[in-house]
Design a protein around this motif. Sequence first.
Motif, PDB file in Angstrom:
ATOM      1  N   ALA A  54       0.836  -1.207   0.000  1.00  0.00           N
ATOM      2  CA  ALA A  54       0.000   0.000   0.000  1.00  0.00           C
ATOM      3  C   ALA A  54       0.871   1.257   0.000  1.00  0.00           C
ATOM      4  O   ALA A  54       0.573   2.222  -0.712  1.00  0.00           O
ATOM      5  CB  ALA A  54      -0.941  -0.009   1.198  1.00  0.00           C
ATOM      6  N   ALA A  55       1.952   1.232   0.779  1.00  0.00           N
ATOM      7  CA  ALA A  55       2.870   2.378   0.801  1.00  0.00           C
ATOM      8  C   ALA A  55       3.520   2.559  -0.566  1.00  0.00           C
ATOM      9  O   ALA A  55       3.635   3.684  -1.064  1.00  0.00           O
ATOM     10  CB  ALA A  55       3.935   2.181   1.878  1.00  0.00           C
ATOM     11  N   LEU A  89       2.362   1.604  -3.545  1.00  0.00           N
ATOM     12  CA  LEU A  89       1.393   2.015  -4.557  1.00  0.00           C
ATOM     13  C   LEU A  89       0.825   3.412  -4.315  1.00  0.00           C
ATOM     14  O   LEU A  89       0.338   4.054  -5.243  1.00  0.00           O
ATOM     15  CB  LEU A  89       0.261   0.989  -4.659  1.00  0.00           C
ATOM     16  N   SER A  90       0.901   3.895  -3.082  1.00  0.00           N
ATOM     17  CA  SER A  90       0.408   5.246  -2.810  1.00  0.00           C
ATOM     18  C   SER A  90       1.476   6.302  -3.079  1.00  0.00           C
ATOM     19  O   SER A  90       1.194   7.497  -3.045  1.00  0.00           O
ATOM     20  CB  SER A  90      -0.095   5.358  -1.367  1.00  0.00           C
ATOM     21  N   GLY A 121       3.294   4.058  -7.724  1.00  0.00           N
ATOM     22  CA  GLY A 121       1.931   3.569  -7.891  1.00  0.00           C
ATOM     23  C   GLY A 121       1.347   3.859  -9.261  1.00  0.00           C
ATOM     24  O   GLY A 121       0.400   3.213  -9.683  1.00  0.00           O
ATOM     25  N   LYS A 122       1.929   4.815  -9.958  1.00  0.00           N
ATOM     26  CA  LYS A 122       1.487   5.120 -11.324  1.00  0.00           C
ATOM     27  C   LYS A 122       2.251   4.199 -12.272  1.00  0.00           C
ATOM     28  O   LYS A 122       3.464   4.066 -12.157  1.00  0.00           O
ATOM     29  CB  LYS A 122       1.779   6.578 -11.687  1.00  0.00           C
TER      30      LYS A 122
END
Length: 144
Positions: A103-104, A106-107, A111-112
Amino acid sequence: MTEFSSDEAIERLAASVLDTSLPYAEWSHAAHFAMALWCIRHRADLAEPDGLREVILRLNDAHGTANTDSSGYHHTITIASLAAARAVHDAHDGGEPLPTVLAALLSGPYGKSDWILEYWTPDRLFSVEARRGWVAPDKAPLPF
């Protein structure tokens, strides 16, 4: 990112990549990074360039994706993405659950799906040389 919200979900992903049963439609940007993090955490042998290359080549073959000079496996993108995953992984406590680390990752900027174009021009990144082997960035050095 609910698809990888548990360690068990990432473990299932890894197993399906390794046995080549993962459907093509599920081999997403998030899945690539989830697999990279799992390898870093659980299979150091696969978290090396040649180890991951063989895994992806087999999966592409199973999907019917030709590994050629213009499609399929791309070594520079794989190595850069693995390095990005390792940088985020290493910045977190080794005991944090992989979904938290994912999650870290991809955020943040990775994440793009086009994050890599901050470092390579398209001509260089999508060259045959970059697909077959490592080619250093030509726009900016990688931050890790």
